[in-house]
Motif scaffolding. Sequence first.
Motif, PDB file in Angstrom:
ATOM      1  N   ALA A 117       0.839  -1.199   0.000  1.00 27.70           N
ATOM      2  CA  ALA A 117       0.000   0.000   0.000  1.00 27.70           C
ATOM      3  C   ALA A 117       0.875   1.251   0.000  1.00 27.70           C
ATOM      4  O   ALA A 117       0.661   2.177  -0.778  1.00 27.70           O
ATOM      5  CB  ALA A 117      -0.930  -0.001   1.207  1.00 27.70           C
ATOM      6  N   LEU A 118       1.877   1.243   0.881  1.00 28.90           N
ATOM      7  CA  LEU A 118       2.792   2.389   0.912  1.00 28.90           C
ATOM      8  C   LEU A 118       3.557   2.500  -0.400  1.00 28.90           C
ATOM      9  O   LEU A 118       3.776   3.590  -0.934  1.00 28.90           O
ATOM     10  CB  LEU A 118       3.766   2.252   2.088  1.00 28.90           C
ATOM     11  N   MET A 119       3.938   1.329  -0.936  1.00 31.31           N
ATOM     12  CA  MET A 119       4.704   1.338  -2.184  1.00 31.31           C
ATOM     13  C   MET A 119       3.894   1.957  -3.318  1.00 31.31           C
ATOM     14  O   MET A 119       4.429   2.713  -4.141  1.00 31.31           O
ATOM     15  CB  MET A 119       5.099  -0.094  -2.527  1.00 31.31           C
ATOM     16  N   ILE A 120       2.604   1.651  -3.360  1.00 31.80           N
ATOM     17  CA  ILE A 120       1.735   2.236  -4.391  1.00 31.80           C
ATOM     18  C   ILE A 120       1.738   3.758  -4.264  1.00 31.80           C
ATOM     19  O   ILE A 120       1.901   4.486  -5.252  1.00 31.80           O
ATOM     20  CB  ILE A 120       0.292   1.675  -4.262  1.00 31.80           C
ATOM     21  N   LEU A 121       1.622   4.227  -3.025  1.00 32.29           N
ATOM     22  CA  LEU A 121       1.605   5.680  -2.816  1.00 32.29           C
ATOM     23  C   LEU A 121       2.939   6.306  -3.227  1.00 32.29           C
ATOM     24  O   LEU A 121       2.978   7.346  -3.877  1.00 32.29           O
ATOM     25  CB  LEU A 121       1.300   6.000  -1.347  1.00 32.29           C
ATOM     26  N   ILE A 151       1.336  -0.681 -10.821  1.00 30.27           N
ATOM     27  CA  ILE A 151       0.512  -0.292  -9.685  1.00 30.27           C
ATOM     28  C   ILE A 151      -0.724  -1.181  -9.602  1.00 30.27           C
ATOM     29  O   ILE A 151      -1.127  -1.615  -8.511  1.00 30.27           O
ATOM     30  CB  ILE A 151       0.136   1.205  -9.805  1.00 30.27           C
ATOM     31  N   ASP A 152      -1.275  -1.477 -10.774  1.00 32.71           N
ATOM     32  CA  ASP A 152      -2.473  -2.321 -10.819  1.00 32.71           C
ATOM     33  C   ASP A 152      -2.197  -3.685 -10.193  1.00 32.71           C
ATOM     34  O   ASP A 152      -2.969  -4.208  -9.387  1.00 32.71           O
ATOM     35  CB  ASP A 152      -2.903  -2.472 -12.280  1.00 32.71           C
ATOM     36  N   LYS A 153      -1.040  -4.253 -10.560  1.00 29.74           N
ATOM     37  CA  LYS A 153      -0.721  -5.580 -10.038  1.00 29.74           C
ATOM     38  C   LYS A 153      -0.460  -5.528  -8.540  1.00 29.74           C
ATOM     39  O   LYS A 153      -0.897  -6.408  -7.790  1.00 29.74           O
ATOM     40  CB  LYS A 153       0.492  -6.146 -10.786  1.00 29.74           C
ATOM     41  N   LEU A 154       0.250  -4.476  -8.091  1.00 24.94           N
ATOM     42  CA  LEU A 154       0.496  -4.311  -6.657  1.00 24.94           C
ATOM     43  C   LEU A 154      -0.821  -4.186  -5.892  1.00 24.94           C
ATOM     44  O   LEU A 154      -0.976  -4.704  -4.786  1.00 24.94           O
ATOM     45  CB  LEU A 154       1.319  -3.039  -6.410  1.00 24.94           C
ATOM     46  N   SER A 155      -1.783  -3.507  -6.521  1.00 28.88           N
ATOM     47  CA  SER A 155      -3.054  -3.295  -5.830  1.00 28.88           C
ATOM     48  C   SER A 155      -3.793  -4.616  -5.623  1.00 28.88           C
ATOM     49  O   SER A 155      -4.543  -4.773  -4.665  1.00 28.88           O
ATOM     50  CB  SER A 155      -3.928  -2.299  -6.580  1.00 28.88           C
ATOM     51  N   LEU A 156      -3.541  -5.575  -6.540  1.00 28.41           N
ATOM     52  CA  LEU A 156      -4.132  -6.908  -6.352  1.00 28.41           C
ATOM     53  C   LEU A 156      -3.561  -7.580  -5.106  1.00 28.41           C
ATOM     54  O   LEU A 156      -4.288  -8.207  -4.329  1.00 28.41           O
ATOM     55  CB  LEU A 156      -3.852  -7.774  -7.573  1.00 28.41           C
ATOM     56  N   VAL A 157      -2.222  -7.428  -4.963  1.00 29.11           N
ATOM     57  CA  VAL A 157      -1.576  -7.996  -3.767  1.00 29.11           C
ATOM     58  C   VAL A 157      -2.196  -7.389  -2.507  1.00 29.11           C
ATOM     59  O   VAL A 157      -2.559  -8.093  -1.557  1.00 29.11           O
ATOM     60  CB  VAL A 157      -0.054  -7.720  -3.790  1.00 29.11           C
TER      61      VAL A 157
END
Lengths: 423, 329
Positions: free
Chosen positions: A242-246, A264-270
């Motif tokens: 979450a922090l990484m996305i930001l 970002i999309d893939k990270l958001s799935l995680v």
Amino acid sequence: MATLTQTLNDQLTRLRQSPLKQFFLDGLREVTSGGVRYHVWMASLTLVMCLGAFAYSVQLREGLVVTGMHDHVSWGLYISNFTFLVGMAAAAVILVMPTYVLKDTDFAKAVLVGEAMAVSALIMAISFVVVDVGGPARLWHLIPGIGVFNWPSSMLAWDILVLNGYLALNLVIPFYILYSHYRGRKPLKKYYLPAIFLSILWAVSVHLVTAFLYAGLPARPFWNTALMGPRFLATAFTAGPALMILVLAVLRKYTDIDIRWATIDKLSLVVTVAAQVCLVMLGSELFVEFYRETHHGQSAMYLYFGLNGKNALTPWIWTSITMSLIATAIVSVHRLRRTPKWLYSACGLLFVGILIEKGLGTIIPGFIPEPWGRIEEYVPTWVELTVSAGIWALGAFVFTVLAKAAIPIETGRLRCVDPPAAE
Amino acid sequence: MSTNGQELFPILEQKRPSGLAQLLERQVDRRTAVQTAAAALTAGLGLLQAGCNPLAASESREKAKLDWETFFQGNYRLMEDEEKDDTVRRLERSYELNTGRRINVSGQGPRKDVLYGYAFNVSKCRGYMDCVKACIAENNQDRESDMRYIRIHEMRNGEMDFGKADDGFFRDVPAAGHFYIGTQCFHCQNPPCTEVCPVQATWMEPDGIVVVDYNWCIGCRYCIAACPYDARRFNWADPVVPENELNPNQHYLGNRLRMKGVVEKCTFCIQRSRDGKNPACVEACETGARIFGNLLDPDSEIRWVLKNKKVFRLKEDLGTEPKFWYFMD
């Protein structure tokens, strides 16, 4: 004409230096140059660090009596932050594993950012332990060889080992990869892949070991649960990405880093999956604590509902749970998750929610009530708050420095000038 | 931990003002003022002279040397006997150099064939708190924070629930309809606190006493988190023991002066027990509720209690094996 001469001169000076020296000098030049906004950012961080250092000097002089801790809540804000940050560091593995092991190209560009985040999180985590001990001058007692390192008996000894090892891995691997790129070479798999595999195992173990530090104490029934470790991992893999996305969103906006939305999309799935798992674990914990209330459930009672009229933590934990619930709902809806505005707010909520839960909601209630049932609450003092702010500023400072130097190398703008003989 | 110390202990009746405040607030007549001024002048001149005095210079050099050696001293448990002796002598000399007074620090090791144990007679304890008072005086505990190793819990008849007990009672004791039970370090035979220490600054001695090397402790407080009995105390600030109340008979692993940032605890008064005496709490107890002795000696009182009374221990389910039993008449 004048500029051309200058450029040529510059190139000549650089040729006389070794590539390694060039690497660090170039990095230093990158880090010390930037726009007004960059300098204001770094100056503010420096100011907060100075305030933190001042507060720490007060603590060093007077002793830990200037904190809100006492014999019955003997760990407070510092160890809470430490616990949370170990999770942040472990979360880098979310980027590392797909990139290097599963050859996932979506994460490749972000992996160095993830590793920089791990390094800064580890530096913060270690700093939080250092400011928490009563005798920082005696910390050399921990150094194997000149001190006595109680390994394998003490989980704290394990933790020191895994944290420092993980820090070393997260410095060495990105350094090798960056330096290879800087020299215009392809990093060699036979060098970095074994280290990557090690770091993946290590990432999981840093957070498990930190959880075992608490879970291994039957004296504190609130911590003494097998779910502690898995739950630490689940929250880490939620709050970390979450922090990484930001952070990636900010970098995309203000730097020329090449991060596509797909990353970002893939990270958001995680984040989504991990956040859902977190809620399942929270649910099972609440069930065990409250279905049949026992003496061992008193800490949970105190945390969630207050005990004997004392309820300092209750508003915090419900804020945290509400934040996590709202954010998990948002990311669970595909349309909302794919809208940057919604995704970023959900990530913010998850980050803060878990920061509260891992800190105030995990470490402190373990001490309340104390072993004979007395309820003595804990409220952090200005010294603790200022020192903690200072350490967070240190982390942000370290991250900015690492990212500022790494991004131009990754985009190819910054390259070493090799002497012709070396070609 | 501010409970009833104010009323119980006359030494704590007033928060002592700082030295400077005391000096400024003192009412003086002219005669005293002149005397003080003269004394100050003499002292000042003396100090000036001392500055040029080779003897004083060598003293401060010695002090610096002792501080240096103390900082780099190793873990007490791992020292050779000779090193232990040096360490103890260094403590005595440092104290003498700093205050001009002498203390007696012992490094006496465990006696052969001795394993200490303790029994607490719940029916006899009447909540007088003499044990707490004696413990504080004997062990040079910090007066400022009112540090106590012993907690006396006042329970209502008909239940034994520590959560409902009051360990901060202040009234005429014994209170009707109540009974009293004391807790302190139980010197577990399987102590959870020692195994978590990252630097082995705390351990169980061969005679069963769980001790701390205050100089080796880094102050991480992991042991406090690991103890299920609230036995350990931390020096959150520099401990204060008034000079005239100092117990000069000390042990390196026991009641010697501690510093801020380290953990301490009950040592069964190691400075007394290894000398063949009872701990201060046992000696102070007027009701005879406290019994201490050698578990390996079949003729000891503690063995008699274990054999003839129905004894129990607290939180036995944790497998800590306390060497501290409770019983009733």
